[in-house]
Scaffold this motif. Sequence first.
Motif, PDB file in Angstrom:
ATOM      1  N   LEU A  12     -84.921 -53.891  27.552  1.00 43.11           N
ATOM      2  CA  LEU A  12     -86.213 -54.563  27.445  1.00 43.11           C
ATOM      3  C   LEU A  12     -86.342 -55.013  26.000  1.00 43.11           C
ATOM      4  N   LYS A  13     -86.519 -56.313  25.788  1.00 42.31           N
ATOM      5  CA  LYS A  13     -86.628 -56.858  24.442  1.00 42.31           C
ATOM      6  C   LYS A  13     -87.937 -57.627  24.329  1.00 42.31           C
ATOM      7  N   LYS A  14     -88.726 -57.292  23.317  1.00 44.68           N
ATOM      8  CA  LYS A  14     -90.005 -57.982  23.112  1.00 44.68           C
ATOM      9  C   LYS A  14     -89.752 -59.293  22.389  1.00 44.68           C
ATOM     10  N   PHE A  15     -90.300 -60.370  22.934  1.00 46.04           N
ATOM     11  CA  PHE A  15     -90.217 -61.646  22.254  1.00 46.04           C
ATOM     12  C   PHE A  15     -91.198 -61.632  21.085  1.00 46.04           C
ATOM     13  N   PRO A  16     -90.860 -62.316  19.999  1.00 42.41           N
ATOM     14  CA  PRO A  16     -91.777 -62.348  18.851  1.00 42.41           C
ATOM     15  C   PRO A  16     -93.006 -63.192  19.155  1.00 42.41           C
ATOM     16  N   THR A  17     -94.084 -62.900  18.446  1.00 40.99           N
ATOM     17  CA  THR A  17     -95.265 -63.755  18.554  1.00 40.99           C
ATOM     18  C   THR A  17     -94.946 -65.071  17.852  1.00 40.99           C
ATOM     19  N   GLN A  18     -95.721 -66.078  18.065  1.00 40.40           N
ATOM     20  CA  GLN A  18     -95.494 -67.372  17.420  1.00 40.40           C
ATOM     21  C   GLN A  18     -95.528 -67.222  15.903  1.00 40.40           C
ATOM     22  N   GLU A  19     -96.445 -66.397  15.391  1.00 42.48           N
ATOM     23  CA  GLU A  19     -96.557 -66.190  13.949  1.00 42.48           C
ATOM     24  C   GLU A  19     -95.307 -65.501  13.395  1.00 42.48           C
ATOM     25  N   GLU A  20     -94.809 -64.498  14.106  1.00 37.76           N
ATOM     26  CA  GLU A  20     -93.596 -63.805  13.673  1.00 37.76           C
ATOM     27  C   GLU A  20     -92.412 -64.760  13.659  1.00 37.76           C
ATOM     28  N   TYR A  21     -92.326 -65.583  14.684  1.00 36.12           N
ATOM     29  CA  TYR A  21     -91.217 -66.527  14.772  1.00 36.12           C
ATOM     30  C   TYR A  21     -91.281 -67.552  13.640  1.00 36.12           C
ATOM     31  N   GLU A  22     -92.470 -68.101  13.393  1.00 34.09           N
ATOM     32  CA  GLU A  22     -92.611 -69.119  12.363  1.00 34.09           C
ATOM     33  C   GLU A  22     -92.341 -68.554  10.968  1.00 34.09           C
ATOM     34  N   ALA A  23     -92.635 -67.273  10.747  1.00 36.26           N
ATOM     35  CA  ALA A  23     -92.398 -66.650   9.454  1.00 36.26           C
ATOM     36  C   ALA A  23     -90.901 -66.510   9.161  1.00 36.26           C
ATOM     37  N   ASN A  24     -90.086 -66.286  10.189  1.00 34.89           N
ATOM     38  CA  ASN A  24     -88.655 -66.100   9.984  1.00 34.89           C
ATOM     39  C   ASN A  24     -87.888 -66.445  11.262  1.00 34.89           C
ATOM     40  N   PRO A  25     -87.754 -67.726  11.585  1.00 35.07           N
ATOM     41  CA  PRO A  25     -87.114 -68.106  12.846  1.00 35.07           C
ATOM     42  C   PRO A  25     -85.657 -67.680  12.949  1.00 35.07           C
ATOM     43  N   THR A  26     -84.934 -67.611  11.852  1.00 34.14           N
ATOM     44  CA  THR A  26     -83.526 -67.225  11.937  1.00 34.14           C
ATOM     45  C   THR A  26     -83.368 -65.772  12.342  1.00 34.14           C
ATOM     46  N   LEU A  27     -84.352 -64.948  12.057  1.00 36.75           N
ATOM     47  CA  LEU A  27     -84.301 -63.542  12.460  1.00 36.75           C
ATOM     48  C   LEU A  27     -84.305 -63.419  13.979  1.00 36.75           C
ATOM     49  N   TYR A  28     -84.978 -64.333  14.653  1.00 37.97           N
ATOM     50  CA  TYR A  28     -85.132 -64.243  16.096  1.00 37.97           C
ATOM     51  C   TYR A  28     -84.189 -65.157  16.859  1.00 37.97           C
ATOM     52  N   TYR A  29     -83.257 -65.802  16.187  1.00 38.47           N
ATOM     53  CA  TYR A  29     -82.316 -66.677  16.878  1.00 38.47           C
ATOM     54  C   TYR A  29     -81.362 -65.841  17.719  1.00 38.47           C
ATOM     55  N   THR A  30     -81.234 -66.184  18.971  1.00 34.89           N
ATOM     56  CA  THR A  30     -80.242 -65.556  19.849  1.00 34.89           C
ATOM     57  C   THR A  30     -79.618 -66.639  20.691  1.00 34.89           C
ATOM     58  N   LYS A  31     -78.428 -66.385  21.193  1.00 37.07           N
ATOM     59  CA  LYS A  31     -77.772 -67.338  22.073  1.00 37.07           C
ATOM     60  C   LYS A  31     -78.520 -67.402  23.390  1.00 37.07           C
ATOM     61  N   LYS A  32     -78.396 -68.511  24.059  1.00 35.79           N
ATOM     62  CA  LYS A  32     -78.957 -68.622  25.399  1.00 35.79           C
ATOM     63  C   LYS A  32     -78.276 -67.605  26.297  1.00 35.79           C
ATOM     64  N   VAL A  33     -78.983 -67.123  27.272  1.00 35.33           N
ATOM     65  CA  VAL A  33     -78.430 -66.128  28.185  1.00 35.33           C
ATOM     66  C   VAL A  33     -77.160 -66.653  28.841  1.00 35.33           C
ATOM     67  N   ASP A  34     -77.144 -67.916  29.260  1.00 32.64           N
ATOM     68  CA  ASP A  34     -75.977 -68.479  29.925  1.00 32.64           C
ATOM     69  C   ASP A  34     -74.761 -68.521  28.994  1.00 32.64           C
ATOM     70  N   GLU A  35     -74.977 -68.762  27.706  1.00 33.97           N
ATOM     71  CA  GLU A  35     -73.869 -68.817  26.752  1.00 33.97           C
ATOM     72  C   GLU A  35     -73.208 -67.455  26.607  1.00 33.97           C
ATOM     73  N   LYS A  36     -73.985 -66.408  26.769  1.00 33.54           N
ATOM     74  CA  LYS A  36     -73.474 -65.057  26.604  1.00 33.54           C
ATOM     75  C   LYS A  36     -72.380 -64.749  27.614  1.00 33.54           C
ATOM     76  N   TYR A  37     -72.488 -65.310  28.817  1.00 32.86           N
ATOM     77  CA  TYR A  37     -71.567 -64.986  29.883  1.00 32.86           C
ATOM     78  C   TYR A  37     -70.440 -66.002  30.050  1.00 32.86           C
ATOM     79  N   GLU A  38     -70.344 -66.966  29.133  1.00 34.26           N
ATOM     80  CA  GLU A  38     -69.258 -67.959  29.213  1.00 34.26           C
ATOM     81  C   GLU A  38     -67.988 -67.424  28.611  1.00 34.26           C
TER      82      GLU A  38
END
Length: 72
Positions: free
Chosen positions: A46-72
């Motif tokens: 279970l992973k909590k998505f960041p709030t919009q404010e958290e994301y805007e403060a540091n978007p690179t911290l929350y960058y993850t690959k798309k789920v589909d890319e993970k399984y390629e």
Amino acid sequence: MGKKMKEISKNTQVLTITHLASVAACADNHYFIYKEDNEGNENNYLKKFPTQEEYEANPTLYYTKKVDEKYE
């Protein structure tokens, strides 16, 4: 439905699992639930998505690959 659940959540806790964007859009918090198979052992996460404010403060911290890319 989402607006009604938002109204109910003012007085009590509401936990909803949905694929409907119109329902999810009304939520205060969003979580990503997924499972992984690790050498025959299935684990659930279970992973909590960041709030919009958290994301805007540091978007690179929350960058993850798309789920589909993970399984390629």
